[in-house]
Design an enzyme around this catalytic site. Structure first.
Site, short mmCIF file in Angstrom:
data_model
loop_
_atom_site.label_atom_id
_atom_site.label_comp_id
_atom_site.label_asym_id
_atom_site.label_seq_id
_atom_site.Cartn_x
_atom_site.Cartn_y
_atom_site.Cartn_z
N LYS A 1 0.84 -1.21 0.00
CA LYS A 1 0.00 0.00 0.00
C LYS A 1 0.87 1.25 0.00
CE LYS A 1 -3.82 -2.47 2.05
NZ LYS A 1 -4.42 -2.99 3.27
N GLN B 1 -5.36 -1.97 9.25
CA GLN B 1 -5.01 -3.27 8.66
C GLN B 1 -5.56 -4.40 9.53
OE1 GLN B 1 -3.43 -3.80 5.64
NE2 GLN B 1 -3.90 -5.93 6.03
N ASP C 1 -11.71 1.70 2.85
CA ASP C 1 -11.86 0.25 2.70
C ASP C 1 -13.31 -0.12 2.37
OD1 ASP C 1 -9.67 -1.41 2.78
OD2 ASP C 1 -9.43 -1.29 4.96
#
Length: 278
Positions: free
Chosen positions: A52, A96, A119
């Protein structure tokens, strides 16, 4: 002969397009920053976070990294999320997963502001997807729709079967296919006569988390097969939920593992970050 859907190539095209967009936004004085929070040092999470960061650097998105120790309390993590929610210079917040067992994942996800939930996991964004409203869409399903469209595969009117009903892939995937006018069936661990259902699919999306589970007996001749799984087999080679060697000859198009759906997830995350500013 079947078509291999090249997620690496398509994700690179998207990143190049985003790079141009970001350069234009910077000319207008708009910058983009993504905050990535990782708790503990799960090796797989470490790889994802690194990927990322690399994607952010390539596109021109500022990446703010918060690497917290395993013993970080839920209260400390929630306080950091709230702080980033208030910080106007941060456009996207990503926690995460998985988180250590003592932290309530759902509570953390719902604490992220829906406007910064790149997300696409917040209930408000999932609800928006259900009713056709505006909001961030979960990156993997969005990546799959983009793969299909950019590979010239028609979704409207097709029979689409999704294997798996997770909140991250299966459920949003079925809603997105429905939004594209597919006729959608969802199969899961309690489904009876699964092969009968999957063999009717023009487009089969497999997200069940079982290495090489789907063989040619699950697939209709000429179907499009999208493999979301990623595992290591007995030889330590990467493989998906689909047994590629057995299934590929029976398809019209298929995603490989690696190099199929995986790269698209990060490309869509970057896309969500850019659209948070736009």
């Amino acid at each position: 002969m079947y078509q291999i859907i090249d997620g690496k190539k398509i994700s690179q095209e998207i990143k190049d397009e985003l790079k141009e967009k970001v350069a234009k936004l910077k000319e207008q004085g708009k910058r983009i920053a993504l905050a990535v929070i990782q708790v503990g040092n799960d090796p797989a999470s470490g790889v994802y976070v690194n990927n990322k960061k690399k994607a952010c650097a390539y596109i021109g998105i500022e990446s703010l990294s918060y690497e917290l120790p395993e013993e970080t309390t839920e209260e400390e993590l929630l306080a950091l999320v709230e702080k980033l929610n208030r910080d106007e210079s941060v456009n996207g917040i990503l926690v995460q997963l998985p988180l250590p067992a003592h932290i309530d994942e759902e509570k953390v996800i719902q604490t992220i502001s829906p406007k910064k939930d790149v997300d696409g996991f917040h209930m408000q964004n999932v609800g928006a997807l259900c009713v056709g409203g505006k909001g961030f869409v979960s990156c993997t399903p969005l990546g799959i729709i983009t793969l299909l469209k950019r590979s010239g595969i028609e979704i409207a009117g097709k029979r689409c079967v999704v294997m798996g009903r997770s909140n991250i892939v299966g459920k949003p995937m079925s809603l997105l296919l429905l939004r594209e006018n597919g006729t959608v069936t969802v199969c899961h661990s309690k489904t009876q006569d699964m092969k009968e259902i999957t063999r009717q699919a023009d487009i089969l999306v497999v997200a069940i988390g079982k290495p090489k589970f789907v063989d040619e007996t699950y697939v209709k001749e000429g179907a499009v097969v999208i493999d979301v799984g990623i595992h290591r087999d007995a030889q330590n080679k990467l493989c998906g939920d689909v047994d590629f060697e057995k299934v590929a000859p029976h398809t019209s198009a298929i995603t490989p593992v690696p190099g199929g759906v995986g790269p698209m997830t990060i490309a869509m995350l970057m896309n969500n970050c850019v659209s948070s500013v736009e």
